[in-house]
Design an enzyme around this catalytic site. Sequence first.
Site, mmCIF file in Angstrom:
data_model
loop_
_atom_site.group_PDB
_atom_site.id
_atom_site.type_symbol
_atom_site.label_atom_id
_atom_site.label_comp_id
_atom_site.label_asym_id
_atom_site.label_seq_id
_atom_site.Cartn_x
_atom_site.Cartn_y
_atom_site.Cartn_z
ATOM 1 N N CYS A 95 0.874 -1.157 0.000
ATOM 2 C CA CYS A 95 0.000 0.000 0.000
ATOM 3 C C CYS A 95 0.917 1.214 0.000
ATOM 4 O O CYS A 95 2.116 1.067 0.178
ATOM 5 C CB CYS A 95 -0.836 0.038 1.278
ATOM 6 S SG CYS A 95 -1.869 -1.410 1.505
ATOM 7 N N ASN A 104 0.971 -0.312 5.933
ATOM 8 C CA ASN A 104 1.432 -1.115 4.795
ATOM 9 C C ASN A 104 2.087 -2.361 5.381
ATOM 10 O O ASN A 104 2.948 -2.242 6.246
ATOM 11 C CB ASN A 104 2.431 -0.284 3.983
ATOM 12 C CG ASN A 104 3.183 -1.072 2.933
ATOM 13 O OD1 ASN A 104 4.267 -0.700 2.540
ATOM 14 N ND2 ASN A 104 2.635 -2.156 2.465
ATOM 15 N N LYS A 139 5.808 -9.140 -19.755
ATOM 16 C CA LYS A 139 5.364 -7.778 -20.082
ATOM 17 C C LYS A 139 4.010 -7.818 -20.767
ATOM 18 O O LYS A 139 3.090 -7.093 -20.421
ATOM 19 C CB LYS A 139 6.359 -7.055 -21.012
ATOM 20 C CG LYS A 139 7.624 -6.538 -20.434
ATOM 21 C CD LYS A 139 7.484 -5.317 -19.559
ATOM 22 C CE LYS A 139 7.213 -5.660 -18.132
ATOM 23 N NZ LYS A 139 8.254 -6.081 -17.266
ATOM 24 N N TRP A 175 -3.881 -1.679 -1.463
ATOM 25 C CA TRP A 175 -3.884 -2.889 -2.290
ATOM 26 C C TRP A 175 -4.317 -3.981 -1.324
ATOM 27 O O TRP A 175 -3.564 -4.367 -0.428
ATOM 28 C CB TRP A 175 -2.492 -3.145 -2.832
ATOM 29 C CG TRP A 175 -2.369 -4.241 -3.826
ATOM 30 C CD1 TRP A 175 -2.620 -4.168 -5.170
ATOM 31 C CD2 TRP A 175 -1.922 -5.585 -3.590
ATOM 32 N NE1 TRP A 175 -2.360 -5.375 -5.763
ATOM 33 C CE2 TRP A 175 -1.940 -6.267 -4.825
ATOM 34 C CE3 TRP A 175 -1.516 -6.283 -2.452
ATOM 35 C CZ2 TRP A 175 -1.559 -7.600 -4.956
ATOM 36 C CZ3 TRP A 175 -1.144 -7.607 -2.580
ATOM 37 C CH2 TRP A 175 -1.175 -8.254 -3.825
ATOM 38 N N HIS A 201 9.134 -30.454 -27.234
ATOM 39 C CA HIS A 201 8.877 -31.367 -26.115
ATOM 40 C C HIS A 201 7.505 -31.129 -25.495
ATOM 41 O O HIS A 201 7.297 -31.421 -24.323
ATOM 42 C CB HIS A 201 9.968 -31.230 -25.058
ATOM 43 C CG HIS A 201 11.327 -31.611 -25.568
ATOM 44 N ND1 HIS A 201 11.620 -32.876 -26.030
ATOM 45 C CD2 HIS A 201 12.461 -30.878 -25.734
ATOM 46 C CE1 HIS A 201 12.884 -32.924 -26.424
ATOM 47 N NE2 HIS A 201 13.413 -31.708 -26.277
ATOM 48 N N ARG A 229 1.561 1.689 -5.862
ATOM 49 C CA ARG A 229 1.704 0.707 -4.785
ATOM 50 C C ARG A 229 0.381 0.029 -4.429
ATOM 51 O O ARG A 229 0.362 -0.941 -3.661
ATOM 52 C CB ARG A 229 2.256 1.376 -3.531
ATOM 53 C CG ARG A 229 3.586 2.056 -3.732
ATOM 54 C CD ARG A 229 4.059 2.666 -2.449
ATOM 55 N NE ARG A 229 4.254 1.652 -1.440
ATOM 56 C CZ ARG A 229 5.341 0.916 -1.306
ATOM 57 N NH1 ARG A 229 6.340 1.099 -2.133
ATOM 58 N NH2 ARG A 229 5.444 0.018 -0.369
ATOM 59 N N GLU A 268 10.822 -12.494 -20.164
ATOM 60 C CA GLU A 268 10.484 -11.116 -19.797
ATOM 61 C C GLU A 268 9.438 -10.545 -20.770
ATOM 62 O O GLU A 268 8.505 -9.852 -20.351
ATOM 63 C CB GLU A 268 11.756 -10.246 -19.776
ATOM 64 C CG GLU A 268 11.541 -8.769 -19.549
ATOM 65 C CD GLU A 268 10.925 -8.408 -18.202
ATOM 66 O OE1 GLU A 268 10.765 -9.295 -17.354
ATOM 67 O OE2 GLU A 268 10.565 -7.228 -18.028
ATOM 68 N N GLU A 316 1.079 -9.175 -18.326
ATOM 69 C CA GLU A 316 0.702 -8.412 -17.142
ATOM 70 C C GLU A 316 -0.032 -7.117 -17.474
ATOM 71 O O GLU A 316 -0.792 -6.617 -16.656
ATOM 72 C CB GLU A 316 1.888 -8.166 -16.202
ATOM 73 C CG GLU A 316 3.005 -7.327 -16.732
ATOM 74 C CD GLU A 316 4.187 -7.225 -15.758
ATOM 75 O OE1 GLU A 316 4.023 -7.471 -14.557
ATOM 76 O OE2 GLU A 316 5.285 -6.886 -16.227
ATOM 77 N N LYS A 328 3.541 -2.567 -7.607
ATOM 78 C CA LYS A 328 4.945 -2.440 -8.006
ATOM 79 C C LYS A 328 5.876 -3.136 -7.028
ATOM 80 O O LYS A 328 6.864 -3.739 -7.420
ATOM 81 C CB LYS A 328 5.299 -0.955 -8.093
ATOM 82 C CG LYS A 328 6.723 -0.720 -8.498
ATOM 83 C CD LYS A 328 6.814 0.258 -9.615
ATOM 84 C CE LYS A 328 8.154 0.220 -10.300
ATOM 85 N NZ LYS A 328 8.176 -0.712 -11.415
HETATM 86 C C1 G6P Z 1 6.370 -6.966 -8.604
HETATM 87 C C2 G6P Z 1 6.349 -6.050 -9.809
HETATM 88 C C3 G6P Z 1 7.305 -6.570 -10.875
HETATM 89 C C4 G6P Z 1 8.705 -6.726 -10.287
HETATM 90 C C5 G6P Z 1 8.680 -7.642 -9.063
HETATM 91 C C6 G6P Z 1 10.011 -7.623 -8.331
HETATM 92 O O1 G6P Z 1 5.758 -8.174 -8.909
HETATM 93 O O2 G6P Z 1 5.031 -5.947 -10.334
HETATM 94 O O3 G6P Z 1 7.355 -5.639 -11.948
HETATM 95 O O4 G6P Z 1 9.553 -7.259 -11.267
HETATM 96 O O5 G6P Z 1 7.702 -7.180 -8.134
HETATM 97 O O6 G6P Z 1 10.211 -6.336 -7.778
HETATM 98 P P1 G6P Z 1 11.599 -5.789 -7.322
HETATM 99 O O7 G6P Z 1 11.299 -4.432 -6.749
HETATM 100 O O8 G6P Z 1 12.129 -6.735 -6.280
HETATM 101 O O9 G6P Z 1 12.480 -5.734 -8.511
#
Ligand code: G6P
Length: 598
Positions: A2, A101, A481, A75, A500, A27, A477, A484, A593
């Site tokens: 949060c 939080n 992207k 959140w 496989h 957040r 990755e 998500e 985030k």
């Molecule tokens: C969350 C975010 C991702 C991020 C992950 C790790 O799931 O949505 O975008 O890659 O956390 O976060 P960090 O701050 O440890 O890189």
Amino acid sequence: MCGIIAYYGDELAAPILLEGLKRLEYRGYDSAGIVTIDSKSEFQIKKDIGKVLEIHERLNLMDLEGTTGIAHTRWATHGGVTRENAHPQISNNNKIAVIHNGIIENYKELKAKLISEGFQFSSETDTEVVPNLIEYWMRIRGLDFVHAVFNSFQSLEGNFALVVLDRDSKTIVGSKNGSPLVLGIGQNNDFFLASDIPAFLDKTKDVVYLYDGDTVIITGSSGAKRSYEILDFRTGNPVDRLIQSVSWDIEHAAKGEFDHFMLKEISEQVETIQSAASQDREKIQDIIQRIKKARGVFLIGCGSSFHACLSASYLFSKLASFHVNAVLASEFSAYEDFLKEDTLVIAVTQSGETIDVLDAIKTAKQKGCQIVSIVNVMGSSATQFADESLFLNVGPEVSVLSTKTYTAQLAVLTLLAFSLAGKYEEGLRRLKYLWNIVYNLTAESMRIRIKQLADELSSHDHIFVLGRGSLYATALEAALKIKEVSYIHAEAFAGGELKHGPISLIGKGTPCIVFVSKDTESKILSNAMEVKSRGGYLIGVGSHKIDTFDEFVKVPESEELNPISQIIPIQILSYQLAVILGHDPDRPRNLAKSVTVR
Ligand code: G6P
């Protein structure tokens, strides 16, 4: 997870808190609320479900009176998304307001005890026990506010950042224990507490990074009388912390000419890859010595940060013939038995606050391992536990999706791999030169080109992504992207694994993105042919067009640096897909985030 922001000073609190909430929305964005103390020493509270601006449109959050207040964007973890569960949570006697939080793990026992003392609860949150515990210690056990807060905090189990506002004494207390909280010192002897610096960056750059246990007490209503002190809530002892100045500018935390932070942050990569590569050479050499001396090196991270670790593990091996284990931080405990005092753990984390990463670091510390962190947020918990830290130097990343911090992590790890191979200068030169390529990849013309591709792909339910070697990590990755932010199912496979099993998913028109590099070309193109011959629709990403491709995105060959450049068009594609499909690219559903819960 949060967002928390508090203000204590002479200015009207509500506009400052509202601005802070907007900057912290990454957040959490399912509900928000503000409480201030007005001229009659009463609480003025507004809270509701929805995004901050939606709530503001409905309730006008600006017209709350008073120069002291606290605010929260949520959140949901404990309790659904309802107005009652939104913060602030208020004590039964309406004198104590709390924003929180993290998670209070023993809240059920505390709640039962408070109910037996006659307290009533109106939310399903774990947070609501906190204001009532404080009321209990004050009203029933006769303590003053600060002692009541300390007693209450000592009985909490779990991770938290908590900010408490006492109506009668007009005191704010903020405490950090496993979740982020930073103190801002304003120009007019006014104070801020927030989960993250951008929340108050338009007001001050002077900050105090708080450590676990640190509890800030802000009192003295006006001007020179206002002051703060920091005590450790576990011992009651005073703690001395430096005031430091941050180098980030407010422009970093504003969208500027861009519609969304995600696009702004993608575009910034022309500069951010450069700034990430500009590391203190001595620090790099120190870390290289730690790597060389270690018996066993782990690279750990979550989400995109883990993909950066995986990508780097290929580079370390290829460039420096050095084996490192890339492990998901959430799975790291399975490797506990391999940890010795001479093991080195390199934690890669944008926020420095991801709980899975912090748990892994703590496990490693207990075993006596050395810790290096690669982090964006200065003063974050990961840096506090680490023996040495490298910073990404890319300014705050506001969009929930990691873009510029992902390529910055790759840049730092690439520099380490080159340095380990005794080629620091070459690594630095190649990273610096990459701006040429990144400039074109982030240009308007590329966005237009990718928009056409996004138009074609937006109606599909599945997109597959293939890569080999370090570009397998890029494929992971890319799929992350896409899914998500667009909510289209996207899945990555190592090229060789296709046959496989996953190949059974390929049918007529199934889109498949294929990352191609000079060293993987012949093998990945055979895999691409396997897709094509089953009717798949191929989108090639690489340095030259191959006839097999139905679509092609040109990214000049950069050898070891391909993972940095090749992901960029797919970041743009993900963004465009979200916009076409009507989703908010900066705030994808269910995501936050920084994930500070397990
Ligand atoms: C969350 C975010 C991702 C991020 C992950 C790790 O799931 O949505 O975008 O890659 O956390 O976060 P960090 O701050 O440890 O890189």
